[in-house]
Design an enzyme around this catalytic site. Structure first.
Site, short mmCIF file in Angstrom:
data_model
loop_
_atom_site.label_atom_id
_atom_site.label_comp_id
_atom_site.label_asym_id
_atom_site.label_seq_id
_atom_site.Cartn_x
_atom_site.Cartn_y
_atom_site.Cartn_z
N GLY A 301 -36.08 -43.61 43.14
CA GLY A 301 -37.43 -43.45 42.61
C GLY A 301 -38.36 -44.53 43.12
O GLY A 301 -37.93 -45.64 43.44
N ARG A 302 -39.64 -44.20 43.20
CA ARG A 302 -40.65 -45.18 43.62
C ARG A 302 -41.93 -44.88 42.86
O ARG A 302 -42.35 -43.72 42.74
CB ARG A 302 -40.90 -45.10 45.12
CG ARG A 302 -42.04 -46.01 45.61
CD ARG A 302 -42.29 -45.83 47.09
NE ARG A 302 -41.22 -46.39 47.90
CZ ARG A 302 -41.22 -47.65 48.31
NH1 ARG A 302 -42.20 -48.48 47.99
NH2 ARG A 302 -40.22 -48.11 49.05
N GLY A 303 -42.55 -45.93 42.34
CA GLY A 303 -43.82 -45.79 41.63
C GLY A 303 -44.78 -46.87 42.06
O GLY A 303 -44.50 -47.67 42.98
N GLY A 304 -45.93 -46.90 41.40
CA GLY A 304 -46.94 -47.88 41.75
C GLY A 304 -46.54 -49.31 41.46
O GLY A 304 -47.05 -50.25 42.07
N GLY A 306 -43.16 -50.39 41.29
CA GLY A 306 -41.83 -50.79 41.71
C GLY A 306 -41.02 -49.66 42.30
O GLY A 306 -41.48 -48.52 42.39
N VAL A 308 -36.87 -47.99 42.38
CA VAL A 308 -35.64 -47.94 41.59
C VAL A 308 -34.48 -47.55 42.50
O VAL A 308 -34.57 -46.59 43.27
CB VAL A 308 -35.75 -46.94 40.43
CG1 VAL A 308 -34.46 -46.91 39.62
CG2 VAL A 308 -36.93 -47.31 39.53
N LYS A 322 -34.41 -51.72 39.02
CA LYS A 322 -35.83 -51.59 39.36
C LYS A 322 -36.36 -52.91 39.90
O LYS A 322 -36.28 -53.94 39.23
CB LYS A 322 -36.65 -51.18 38.13
CG LYS A 322 -38.15 -51.06 38.42
CD LYS A 322 -38.91 -50.61 37.18
CE LYS A 322 -40.41 -50.49 37.46
NZ LYS A 322 -41.16 -50.06 36.27
N ASP A 423 -48.03 -45.85 28.06
CA ASP A 423 -47.84 -45.06 29.27
C ASP A 423 -46.82 -43.94 29.03
O ASP A 423 -45.89 -43.75 29.81
CB ASP A 423 -47.39 -45.96 30.42
CG ASP A 423 -47.66 -45.34 31.80
OD1 ASP A 423 -48.48 -44.40 31.87
OD2 ASP A 423 -47.06 -45.79 32.79
#
Length: 599
Positions: A301-304, A306, A308, A322, A423
């Site tokens: 996974g990738r988000g704004g 970080g 994972v 993470k 969130d």
């Protein structure tokens, strides 16, 4: 190895400070009497760092006296003041490396209400400890007298105990420094650069020349007392001092940091004190082995904020690791705050923290990691995107919604002070091997006071899930989370993604549901794969989702009320009139304007 890293960190911090000016007059550094040889010919850096804390504390105490603020307003201002302080020390032939070693983190002097019982100003101070404190009566005389100095020191100790009784979670070292600054800047009438203030309260060593043997012995006794107290204060940024403090305060934590001397363990000790948590601390080598050196094949996974990775620890445990991004903006303080928040929560529907990792090296710089249990079924968002036989059943959707509600109820009402997640969204709801839902990602979580609204200029969250009053005006309550939860219910029941909806020409998900309800097409709201389920029960879930996601905050239920409605324990009130559609041009303009203002 340690010193070059600390020099590079502080150089980066203060290099961009040129557009800002320091609000403190540091000219006294070159004029007041103090033993500069401690820092010029330092073999042991500890006495020098203690001395530099005392010198810099003079300016902070004077600013407290003039403005009522204990610390500086932001990191840029702090960095600028440290840069000016470095120039003053260079004029006294003190090597720049000493400041870089003693002050590796400029956020140490930035105002933060989490430091000590929520104190930021002298007004906050008086509200917590009273208009007249032992410091005001014991530190208001000529403290060059040893007896008076001793009384002042004893008063400081008593006041720290009082602050800890007010706020058991308060950081003792931070509270001590607040006490020192108040005594020097407010309680003592002789001024922050007076010898009675600098020598007794701030513990500043004086030059040895011209002092008789008798007065030297007397001063030595006073300084011994002062340094024993100030050791807790100056230890905040020096890892080996922290380890000494841990041996005194917490033997169990000492075992985690005492045997390390490398850079990452120095940083780890500092963060451990700030976070005050029992989380396990992983070495970077453990995480590298677990993820095959953070292989792209293990990225899940990738988000704004970080990325994972899936990893397997040496004992065979599968974990999610993470790595936190944007460290220069967030800083260790926010990382520690997140760790502290997650460490407090113990609930089957909240993703718990297995541990953390703090490391730094010359190649990749500062790196921060959170280690959680691995959730094999991914996020709710992922599950809603699957088709065919893999689609979520009605029973699974029902249990996921109830799980999230129970987790939120725990955050809002079973923790003191309550925690607002800020969130709630489908990507932050993770599913274990049995499809039990766990609310994750507490990087934006905020502690509050039950039943009290909070105003903030920094609105955090995801567009589409934000409550209107929070996005537009920064008004944060537990019902801000309830709104986001309502959106999640509608997504789960309909299979529609709110973000996709908002990026298209169609209505928002709440407007879409309202339109179908008003036209009597309730069944069309349900995802096709569950339309053969218990219609009345599914309608109840949609109604609760609409109540939770109502634009008017007063019409929303609390999360405990919503949970009881979902479980059928209480009746669902009649839906109020439809609010102005979220796609209405005036609302969209206001919402986007509010988001831009907050950003």
């Amino acid at each position: 190895m340690i010193l070059p890293l600390l020099m590079s960190l502080l150089t980066i911090c203060i290099a961009g400070a040129a557009p800002f000016s320091c609000p403190m007059d540091l000219s006294y550094v070159e004029t007041i009497p103090w033993n500069t040889s401690i820092c010029r010919d330092a073999i042991d850096s500890q006495p020098c760092c203690q001395t530099l804390f005392s010198i810099f504390g003079i300016a902070l105490a004077q600013r407290l006296k003039e403005t009522s603020f204990f610390y500086l307003p932001n990191q840029n201002t702090s960095s600028t003041c440290l840069h000016d302080f470095k120039l003053k020390l260079e004029a006294l032939s003190i090597p720049p490396k000493m400041l870089l070693f003693c002050f590796p983190d400029p956020t140490l002097f930035v105002t933060n209400s989490s430091f000590c019982a929520g104190i930021r100003t002298t007004q906050d101070w008086r509200q917590r400890v009273g208009m007249v404190t032992p410091l005001d009566t014991s530190c208001n005389g000529d403290l060059k007298d040893q007896t008076r100095c001793s009384n002042c020191s004893n008063a400081a100790i008593k006041l720290i105990s009082k602050l800890k009784s007010i706020d058991p979670n308060a950081n003792a070292t931070k509270c001590f420094y607040f006490v020192v600054l108040y005594a020097a800047g407010v309680a003592n009438p002789f001024g922050t650069t007076d010898l009675s203030t600098t020598s007794c309260i701030l513990g500043l060593p004086q030059p040895s020349s011209g002092i008789t043997k008798g007065s030297s012995n007397k001063r030595a006794k006073v300084m011994k007392l002062v340094f024993s107290l100030l050791g807790a204060v100056v230890g905040v940024v020096i890892a080996f001092v922290l380890m000494v403090m841990y041996r005194k305060w917490d033997k169990r934590k000492k075992e985690k940091v005492h045997h390390h001397r490398q850079v990452e363990n120095e940083a780890r000790a500092s963060v451990l004190l700030l976070s005050n948590t029992d989380a396990k601390w992983f070495d970077i080598s453990e995480l590298q082995r677990a993820t095959d050196k953070f292989s792209q094949d293990n990225m899940v996974g990738r988000g704004g904020d970080g990325v994972v990775y899936k990893g397997t620890l040496s004992d065979g445990t599968v974990v999610a690791i993470k790595e936190i991004f944007d460290l220069e903006t967030k800083g260790d303080e926010e990382f520690c705050y997140e760790v502290e928040i997650i460490s407090k929560i113990k609930h089957r529907n909240l993703l718990s923290l297995r541990g953390c990792c703090v490391t730094s090296d010359n190649l990749k710089g500062k790196r921060r990691f959170l280690v959680h249990d691995f959730m094999p079924n991914g996020s709710l968002c992922y599950q809603l995107s699957l088709g065919g036989a893999n689609r979520l059943t009605w029973l699974q959707r029902k249990n996921i919604i109830l799980d999230v509600a129970k987790g939120l109820a725990y955050l809002h009402y079973e923790i003191k002070p309550p925690i607002y997640h800020r969130d709630i969204k489908a990507t932050n709801i993770l599913l274990d091997s049995k499809m039990n839902a766990k609310l994750a990602d507490f990087s934006l979580a905020k502690q509050g006071y039950e039943g009290q609204s909070h105003l903030t200029t920094r609105v955090a969250g995801t567009y589409g899930y934000l409550a209107p009053e929070y996005a537009l005006y920064g008004q944060l309550t537990e019902k801000s989370d309830v709104y986001s939860f309502g959106i999640v219910i509608l997504e789960t029941m309909s299979g529609r993604k709110v973000v996709d909806t908002l990026n298209s020409s169609e209505d928002s998900i709440t407007d879409w549901v309202w339109t179908l309800m008003e036209s009597g097409k309730m069944k069309e709201i349900f995802d096709e794969s569950i339309r053969e389920g218990p219609e009345k029960m599914m309608e109840r879930f949609v109604h609760v989702g609409m109540l939770c996601a109502h634009a008017v905050v007063a019409l929303r239920p609390t999360i405990t009320e919503a949970l009881k409605m979902l479980e059928g324990d209480i009746d669902i009130p009649k839906l109020p009139d439809r609010p102005v559609p979220l796609t209405h041009s005036s609302f969209q303009y206001s919402l986007l304007h509010g988001m831009q203002r907050s950003g």
